[in-house]
Design a protein around this motif. Structure first.
Motif, PDB file in Angstrom:
ATOM      1  N   ASP A 187       0.221  -0.995   0.272  1.00  0.00           N
ATOM      2  CA  ASP A 187      -0.503   0.169   0.097  1.00  0.00           C
ATOM      3  C   ASP A 187       0.707   2.009   0.046  1.00  0.00           C
ATOM      4  N   ILE A 188       1.963   1.194  -0.273  1.00  0.00           N
ATOM      5  CA  ILE A 188       2.972   2.291   0.631  1.00  0.00           C
ATOM      6  C   ILE A 188       2.677   3.994  -1.234  1.00  0.00           C
ATOM      7  N   ARG A 189       2.527   4.574  -0.629  1.00  0.00           N
ATOM      8  CA  ARG A 189       2.717   5.552  -1.826  1.00  0.00           C
ATOM      9  C   ARG A 189       3.676   6.465  -1.504  1.00  0.00           C
ATOM     10  N   TRP A 190       4.414   7.037  -3.073  1.00  0.00           N
ATOM     11  CA  TRP A 190       5.814   7.333  -3.105  1.00  0.00           C
ATOM     12  C   TRP A 190       5.649   8.533  -3.640  1.00  0.00           C
ATOM     13  N   GLU A 191       5.121   9.478  -2.402  1.00  0.00           N
ATOM     14  CA  GLU A 191       5.331  11.018  -2.766  1.00  0.00           C
ATOM     15  C   GLU A 191       6.680  11.572  -1.531  1.00  0.00           C
ATOM     16  N   PHE A 192       7.010  12.082  -1.984  1.00  0.00           N
ATOM     17  CA  PHE A 192       8.176  12.884  -1.009  1.00  0.00           C
ATOM     18  C   PHE A 192       7.573  14.389  -0.185  1.00  0.00           C
ATOM     19  N   SER A 193       7.571  14.021   0.618  1.00  0.00           N
ATOM     20  CA  SER A 193       7.836  15.480   1.964  1.00  0.00           C
ATOM     21  C   SER A 193       8.153  15.206   2.951  1.00  0.00           C
ATOM     22  N   THR A 194       8.654  16.950   2.798  1.00  0.00           N
ATOM     23  CA  THR A 194       9.889  17.592   4.423  1.00  0.00           C
ATOM     24  C   THR A 194       8.701  17.693   5.472  1.00  0.00           C
ATOM     25  N   ASP A 195       7.373  17.560   5.628  1.00  0.00           N
ATOM     26  CA  ASP A 195       6.561  17.558   6.693  1.00  0.00           C
ATOM     27  C   ASP A 195       6.903  16.624   7.935  1.00  0.00           C
ATOM     28  N   ASP A 196       7.138  15.387   8.083  1.00  0.00           N
ATOM     29  CA  ASP A 196       6.696  14.715   9.203  1.00  0.00           C
ATOM     30  C   ASP A 196       7.996  15.487   9.810  1.00  0.00           C
ATOM     31  N   ARG A 197       8.048  15.050  11.577  1.00  0.00           N
ATOM     32  CA  ARG A 197       8.476  16.104  12.230  1.00  0.00           C
ATOM     33  C   ARG A 197       9.702  15.377  12.327  1.00  0.00           C
ATOM     34  N   ASN A 198      10.132  13.806  11.410  1.00  0.00           N
ATOM     35  CA  ASN A 198      10.857  12.735  11.565  1.00  0.00           C
ATOM     36  C   ASN A 198      12.486  13.038  11.017  1.00  0.00           C
ATOM     37  N   PHE A 199      11.301  13.885   9.825  1.00  0.00           N
ATOM     38  CA  PHE A 199      11.919  14.057   8.389  1.00  0.00           C
ATOM     39  C   PHE A 199      13.629  14.608   8.526  1.00  0.00           C
ATOM     40  N   HIS A 200      14.896  14.078   8.563  1.00  0.00           N
ATOM     41  CA  HIS A 200      16.679  14.744   8.098  1.00  0.00           C
ATOM     42  C   HIS A 200      17.289  14.629   7.032  1.00  0.00           C
TER      43      HIS A 200
END
Length: 400
Positions: A187-200
């Motif tokens: 079910d993964i959706r391959w959409e990039f985003s920096t919104d996650d609070r753990n993004f680094h």
């Protein structure tokens, strides 16, 4: 709304209990570790001048030479100096006189420090030592020896970062794709985003431009950074903390490894290439995903790209592309960094890594191969268990 499974509720309650029990000690360390280090421990730092002249491009190269200075260290340093960078070498272990003399000809400055705070503790000491020079620098590159670099034929990363037009450039990112549970990998959706609070962004390779270096808040971040002897907290306060500071500050940022179209790139590959990538996925930290990989490959969909592609994408989203897919990013994308830590994972992961390293060509190949063999021998007693028999038994029971 579906209710949470009981095991998840039990897990979270257990985690909360552990955090509550540890709270008094954690609070004390939170407020005292950095002041104690700055007032007492930092006095042990030893600074030596190297033979490389100063430059307005500085490369902070953090090393942990427990077995001495390696040929790969010198290879990386030559790459930095050949590209106009003055290396500030920071060692998290004391150097022998021989190693210090060896580094002299490849460094502008050498800083030996107590191993407090892991890599970000070293980054902090290096950046604080540059406080007076930061406003005049054009570029500050931060790299460490957790990876071999640059891989043969992939030596353009420094210039690519410089000419990108971005204030902060990393080699790769983590948590930029929404994760899914192991069982839901299809079910993964391959959409990039920096919104996650753990993004680094990966801190093993960062290039920071003049706009950031001139900002007093950049130095302020490092002055306020709270050292910790906990690796997970180092990631949260360091990698994630610095990346989130960049995002909040409004600076432009990017990773040179563009994965935004990886899903369509995989879909366009020949079936045998997709199968090869799935079989060579490296999952040294994510035990659940490693088990799922073994289960899928041994099952009826083990050669079906429609199943293998989301398996690959989920593995990358959960663990990070720098670890999971060196076969693709180095060979097809020219990615210059090969992470070392999978070499002390379980035997099946170790075997994938060693096979890949055996295929490295050029003058650097034999050096990496011998260093990899030494790492394997040294870490043999710390290898993770081989979970292949566990999943073979699980599959046999399912088929009954």
């Amino acid at each position: 709304m579906a209710s949470l499974p009981f095991w998840k509720i039990q897990r979270e309650l257990s985690r909360f209990g552990r955090q509550l029990a540890a709270a008094p000690g954690n609070i004390w360390r939170y407020w005292t570790e950095r002041p104690f280090y700055d007032m007492v421990t930092a006095r042990q730092i030893r600074v030596s001048d190297g033979g490389i002249p100063p430059s307005d491009n500085v490369a902070l190269f953090l090393i942990f030479p427990a077995d001495g200075i390696l040929k790969s260290h010198l290879h990386s340093l030559r790459w930095l100096t050949d590209n106009g960078y003055a290396p500030l070498v920071i060692s998290n272990v004391p150097l022998t006189d021989t190693d210090r003399a060896t580094l002299h000809d490849h460094a502008w400055r050498i800083l030996e420090r107590p191993n407090v705070g892991y890599d970000f503790g070293g980054y902090r000491d290096g950046i604080l030592s540059l406080a007076d020079r930061l406003p005049s620098l054009k570029r500050l590159v931060i790299v460490n020896d957790s990876a071999w670099f640059p891989m043969p034929g992939t030596d353009g990363w420094l210039s690519e970062a410089e000419t990108s037009g971005y204030d902060v450039v990393s080699a790769s990112f983590h948590w930029g794709i929404a994760r899914v549970d192991t069982e839901d990998f299809r079910d993964i959706r391959w959409e990039f985003s920096t919104d996650d609070r753990n993004f680094h962004y990966g801190s093993f390779a960062l290039s920071v431009g003049a706009n950031v270096l001139r900002d007093p808040a950049f130095l302020g971040f490092w002055k306020r950074y709270r050292l910790t002897g906990d690796k997970s907290k180092t990631v949260r306060r360091g990698e994630t903390g610095f990346s989130q500071w960049i995002l909040r500050s409004g600076y432009s940022h990017t990773a040179t490894l563009d994965l935004t179209t990886l899903d369509t790139d995989l879909a366009a590959m020949p079936d045998d290439q997709v199968i090869d990538l799935a079989q060579n996925l490296i999952l040294h930290e994510d035990m659940l995903m490693r088990g799922k990989k073994l289960e899928v490959l041994a099952g009826p969909d083990g050669r079906d790209p429609k199943t293998l592609i989301p398996l690959i994408l989920t593995s990358i989203a959960r663990q990070g592309v720098s670890y999971a897919l060196p076969h693709h990013i180095i060979r097809a994308k020219g990615y210059p960094f090969l992470k070392k830590s999978p070499l002390w994972a379980c035997p099946d992961t170790q075997s994938i890594m060693l096979d890949f390293i055996d295929g490295i060509t050029g003058d650097q190949g034999p050096d990496i191969q011998s260093e990899a063999e030494a790492l394997v021998a040294k870490r043999r007693d710390r290898l993770q268990p081989d979970i292949t028999p566990l999943y073979e038994t699980r599959l046999a029971l399912r088929r009954r």
